[in-house]
Scaffold this motif. Structure first.
Motif, PDB file in Angstrom:
ATOM      1  N   ALA A 125      -5.861   9.741  12.406  1.00  0.00           N
ATOM      2  CA  ALA A 125      -6.739   8.605  12.654  1.00  0.00           C
ATOM      3  C   ALA A 125      -7.792   8.481  11.558  1.00  0.00           C
ATOM      4  N   GLU A 126      -8.318   9.606  11.081  1.00  0.00           N
ATOM      5  CA  GLU A 126      -9.282   9.566   9.980  1.00  0.00           C
ATOM      6  C   GLU A 126      -8.649   8.980   8.728  1.00  0.00           C
ATOM      7  N   LEU A 178       0.846  -1.191   0.000  1.00  0.00           N
ATOM      8  CA  LEU A 178       0.000   0.000   0.000  1.00  0.00           C
ATOM      9  C   LEU A 178       0.882   1.241   0.000  1.00  0.00           C
ATOM     10  N   TYR A 179       0.554   2.205  -0.835  1.00  0.00           N
ATOM     11  CA  TYR A 179       1.361   3.411  -0.982  1.00  0.00           C
ATOM     12  C   TYR A 179       0.638   4.611  -0.381  1.00  0.00           C
ATOM     13  N   LEU A 180       1.327   5.338   0.492  1.00  0.00           N
ATOM     14  CA  LEU A 180       0.772   6.527   1.134  1.00  0.00           C
ATOM     15  C   LEU A 180       1.585   7.740   0.679  1.00  0.00           C
ATOM     16  N   PRO A 181       1.073   8.516  -0.271  1.00  0.00           N
ATOM     17  CA  PRO A 181       1.819   9.658  -0.810  1.00  0.00           C
ATOM     18  C   PRO A 181       2.033  10.750   0.234  1.00  0.00           C
ATOM     19  N   GLY A 182       3.088  11.532   0.027  1.00  0.00           N
ATOM     20  CA  GLY A 182       3.276  12.724   0.829  1.00  0.00           C
ATOM     21  C   GLY A 182       2.270  13.788   0.437  1.00  0.00           C
ATOM     22  N   TYR A 186       1.439   9.104   8.432  1.00  0.00           N
ATOM     23  CA  TYR A 186       0.157   8.396   8.403  1.00  0.00           C
ATOM     24  C   TYR A 186       0.367   6.884   8.471  1.00  0.00           C
ATOM     25  N   ALA A 187       1.427   6.382   7.835  1.00  0.00           N
ATOM     26  CA  ALA A 187       1.704   4.944   7.879  1.00  0.00           C
ATOM     27  C   ALA A 187       1.979   4.487   9.305  1.00  0.00           C
ATOM     28  N   ARG A 188       2.754   5.252  10.035  1.00  0.00           N
ATOM     29  CA  ARG A 188       3.046   4.884  11.426  1.00  0.00           C
ATOM     30  C   ARG A 188       1.789   4.976  12.295  1.00  0.00           C
ATOM     31  N   SER A 225       7.134  11.017   3.305  1.00  0.00           N
ATOM     32  CA  SER A 225       6.994  12.305   3.974  1.00  0.00           C
ATOM     33  C   SER A 225       5.820  12.271   4.961  1.00  0.00           C
ATOM     34  N   MET A 226       4.789  13.090   4.746  1.00  0.00           N
ATOM     35  CA  MET A 226       3.622  13.054   5.622  1.00  0.00           C
ATOM     36  C   MET A 226       2.895  11.723   5.509  1.00  0.00           C
TER      37      MET A 226
END
Length: 280
Positions: free
Chosen positions: A65-66, A21-25, A91-93, A86-87
């Motif tokens: 959390a959202e 899963l990829y979480l962009p900055g 969110y991943a953590r 980045s951000m």
């Protein structure tokens, strides 16, 4: 290629193997990480957070959390490897704090850190304040600026398929305020969420630091201050990696914060391969 899951735009590439899963900055979207999905033996899920990219509009900024709960609904059951930039790495953590059983490992690309300004010289905090514009006070782009922006983005995304590249370049230029709006509560709220959010599961973690940092800093700070900031950020990144039994910290020399995965895709893909091959 694009599908909607509860108002969230998703792009699933590959079939079988590990789930990535990829979480962009902030300011980037799922398709900006399309080049990393060339890694075989995995199912890659790119997505646009609510209020960004081609997902349904939502009020920005949002709590971590959202964002994490939204990703859990999109990702579904199973254990996933998270690639956060980045951000997105913050969110991943936070996702790992809230849904530890869903995380097999994390690849964090030049991640933000909740203790950043407590760790760096005081001048670094002042530098950061100088670099944060108020989106509401910034004028709209002129036609010339939009044309130049699209040309710049087309160059950055030069290896993307033309149809995707053109759509992405247009999107980034027309929605340039989104990243600023999304990141508006990073230091005031999101870092506090992470700091008080409980433990992160002991899963394999690889942290990649951008050796060149953020080029925009050069216009605001002295070379010595920039060097101190980079050293401090690397120390914090090493600390994230050290918090995992199977943690690793790597510096990609010459890589910049915003585009390390585009400038040095082989190193990033190698790290993802190593993460998937680990004991996650």
């Amino acid at each position: 290629m694009r599908t909607m899951v509860g108002g969230v735009a998703t792009y699933r590439i590959g079939d079988g193997g590990a789930s990535v899963l990829y979480l962009p900055g902030a300011g980037l979207v799922g398709l900006d990480f399309l080049n990393l999905t060339q890694l075989s033996g995995a199912t890659h899920l790119l997505y646009d957070r609510g209020g960004t990219g081609w997902s349904a509009p939502v009020a920005l900024p949002r709590s971590a959390a959202e964002v994490a709960t939204e990703l859990r609904e999109v990702a579904g059951d199973g254990r996933h490897f998270l690639v956060g930039h980045s951000m997105g790495a913050v969110y991943a953590r936070r996702f790992a704090q809230l849904f530890p059983a869903s995380v097999a490992g994390m690849l964090l690309l030049d991640p933000g850190h909740e203790d950043l300004f407590a760790h760096l010289p005081a001048e670094a905090a002042a530098l950061n304040d100088q670099m944060k514009p108020d989106p509401a006070q910034l004028p709209d782009l002129t036609a010339e600026q939009r044309a130049a922006g699209k040309q710049a983005w087309a160059k950055i995304l030069g290896s993307w398929p033309s149809s995707v590249r053109d759509e992405l370049a247009d999107h980034h230029v027309e929605h340039w305020r989104t990243g600023l709006l999304e990141a508006a509560n990073l230091e005031s709220e999101v870092y506090d969420e992470l700091r008080s959010g409980g433990p992160v599961p002991d899963v394999p973690v690889i942290v990649l630091s951008a050796g060149a940092g953020n080029p925009a800093w050069q216009s605001f700070g002295s070379p010595e201050l920039i060097r101190q900031a980079l050293d401090g950020i690397r120390e914090l990144h090493a600390g994230i990696a050290a918090s995992s039994t199977h943690g690793s910290h790597r510096v990609i020399e010459g890589a910049t914060h915003n585009f390390m995965h585009i400038e040095h895709p082989d190193e990033v893909r190698d790290a993802l391969h190593d993460l998937i091959a680990s004991k996650g």
